[in-house]
Design a protein around this motif. Sequence first.
Motif, PDB file in Angstrom:
ATOM      1  N   LEU A   1       3.184 -28.748  17.156  1.00 59.01           N
ATOM      2  CA  LEU A   1       4.110 -27.782  17.739  1.00 59.01           C
ATOM      3  C   LEU A   1       5.175 -27.350  16.732  1.00 59.01           C
ATOM      4  CD1 LEU A   1       4.849 -26.239  20.268  1.00 59.01           C
ATOM      5  CD2 LEU A   1       6.172 -28.217  21.036  1.00 59.01           C
TER       6      LEU A   1
ATOM      7  N   ARG B   1       7.699 -23.512  24.471  1.00 59.37           N
ATOM      8  CA  ARG B   1       7.409 -24.586  23.515  1.00 59.37           C
ATOM      9  C   ARG B   1       8.551 -25.587  23.404  1.00 59.37           C
ATOM     10  NH1 ARG B   1       4.392 -20.282  19.575  1.00 59.37           N
ATOM     11  NH2 ARG B   1       2.311 -20.626  20.438  1.00 59.37           N
TER      12      ARG B   1
ATOM     13  N   LEU C   1       8.459 -29.736  23.301  1.00 56.79           N
ATOM     14  CA  LEU C   1       9.095 -30.503  22.229  1.00 56.79           C
ATOM     15  C   LEU C   1      10.067 -31.536  22.798  1.00 56.79           C
ATOM     16  CD1 LEU C   1       9.119 -30.717  19.165  1.00 56.79           C
ATOM     17  CD2 LEU C   1      10.966 -29.032  19.116  1.00 56.79           C
TER      18      LEU C   1
ATOM     19  N   GLY D   1      -0.871 -21.904  18.627  1.00 55.85           N
ATOM     20  CA  GLY D   1      -0.591 -23.279  19.027  1.00 55.85           C
ATOM     21  C   GLY D   1      -1.860 -24.101  19.139  1.00 55.85           C
TER      22      GLY D   1
ATOM     23  N   GLY E   1      -1.358 -28.245  22.180  1.00 53.03           N
ATOM     24  CA  GLY E   1      -1.364 -26.964  21.480  1.00 53.03           C
ATOM     25  C   GLY E   1      -1.814 -25.826  22.386  1.00 53.03           C
TER      26      GLY E   1
ATOM     27  N   SER F   1       0.933 -25.038  24.769  1.00 50.30           N
ATOM     28  CA  SER F   1       2.081 -24.397  24.117  1.00 50.30           C
ATOM     29  C   SER F   1       1.890 -22.894  23.940  1.00 50.30           C
ATOM     30  CB  SER F   1       2.341 -25.046  22.755  1.00 50.30           C
ATOM     31  OG  SER F   1       1.403 -24.616  21.778  1.00 50.30           O
TER      32      SER F   1
ATOM     33  N   GLY G   1      -2.886 -27.280  16.908  1.00 52.36           N
ATOM     34  CA  GLY G   1      -3.196 -28.494  17.654  1.00 52.36           C
ATOM     35  C   GLY G   1      -4.577 -29.028  17.334  1.00 52.36           C
TER      36      GLY G   1
ATOM     37  N   THR H   1       4.551 -33.205  19.292  1.00 51.15           N
ATOM     38  CA  THR H   1       5.558 -32.599  18.417  1.00 51.15           C
ATOM     39  C   THR H   1       5.043 -32.061  17.087  1.00 51.15           C
ATOM     40  OG1 THR H   1       6.125 -34.777  17.482  1.00 51.15           O
ATOM     41  CG2 THR H   1       7.402 -34.028  19.387  1.00 51.15           C
TER      42      THR H   1
ATOM     43  N   THR I   1       3.626 -24.918  14.484  1.00 47.94           N
ATOM     44  CA  THR I   1       3.472 -23.633  15.159  1.00 47.94           C
ATOM     45  C   THR I   1       4.789 -22.868  15.173  1.00 47.94           C
ATOM     46  OG1 THR I   1       1.775 -24.607  16.591  1.00 47.94           O
ATOM     47  CG2 THR I   1       2.745 -22.526  17.308  1.00 47.94           C
TER      48      THR I   1
END
Length: 399
Positions: free
Chosen positions: A319, A275, A279, A132, A267, A270, A136, A316, A322
């Motif tokens: 993520l 996660r 989101l 993450g 990130g 997360s 990010g 978002t 990821t």
Amino acid sequence: MRQGIPAGVWALGFVSMLMDISSEMIHALLPVYMVTVLGTSTFAVGVIEGIAEATASITKVFSGALSDWLGRRKLLAALGYGLAAVTKPVFPLAGSLGWLVAARFVDRVGKGIRGAPRDALVADLAPPELRGASFGLRQSLDTVGAFAGPLLAIGLMALTGDQFKAVFWVAVVPAVLSVAVLVVAVREPARPAGAGRVRMPLRRAELARLGPAYWRVVAVATVFTLARFSEAFLVLRAQSVGLPPALVPAVMVVMSLAYALSAYPVGIVSDRMDRTVILLTGLLLLVAADLVLAFAGGVVALGVGVALWGLHMGFTQGLLATLVADTAPAELRGTAFGLFNLVTGLALLFASLLAGALWDLAGPRGTFLAGAGFAALTVLGLMAIRGRPAHEGRQKRNA
């Protein structure tokens, strides 16, 4: 002990940053250039933006699958960035809408070629516990470019007396530097241990291995994309509240600054928490952004709405990438990213067409209220599947 983010991920971030500086110097001005200089309608802007992005997304399917078949990602990423760099001089040379459409189309083909292999390369390079943070970081550096590009465009427009083509010429330089950094500083890692060869990545038997968790991510992202049409409409919204042409790129500066400052911290977080919760937060930020932009009557409200839009992107976009990496087998990551971008790209085409039509029929308020409605639907859908584990169907070799 947690490893640091690999140097290759940092390098890919700087590659993205330099190309985004180049692209956003052009794209921050392009909608206004088309409408005010070439006399293009806002509906046509929506068509052009939607087709351009959909072209990139369709290309990503094949480049992603090809990177899985070859077992090599860097070559295709370099080809895509190189093509984008070569097409940049076409923008200042274009004397008609047809040339601009062609340049935008070819530029997006380059984006399509590089996108899925580059994202798969980030996933290959990043340790699982820092996945993450790695996505990010790349997204933040990419967005620093999206912040710096419009800022440079503002300064150059002021220095040149609103000479669009002069700004477009300067944008060629960072594009060339981007390709140089990729070629010199990024090394492709060895294939993951236990990862098999993929002979036909787009064959039904291979696609079936992606699993239900992956397709749930794609489904949520598709509905979400209907709510976040092209950022060109943020630029047009700025013009509609009376911002002068030389300051219109400030919209992209504010949006990108909020995006860049949030993507890397989000990130990191997360990697430590659910996660899906993050989101959901991003989707709620999009609902708020759309509502503020729908009713904005001045520059202050516009700035708030644009900043919220940037924050929702930071919460978002990295993520979602990821989550794709989490749910796809290691040897099918290129294909997974390619399919993800195809589906969301087609959704973006529809969203941009709808946004352009609504703008012409009902003005900016109708456009942004429709976006808020789609974002609210995505929130409801995500809450319905929240209890299902994101790792469902993921094979151990992905780590």
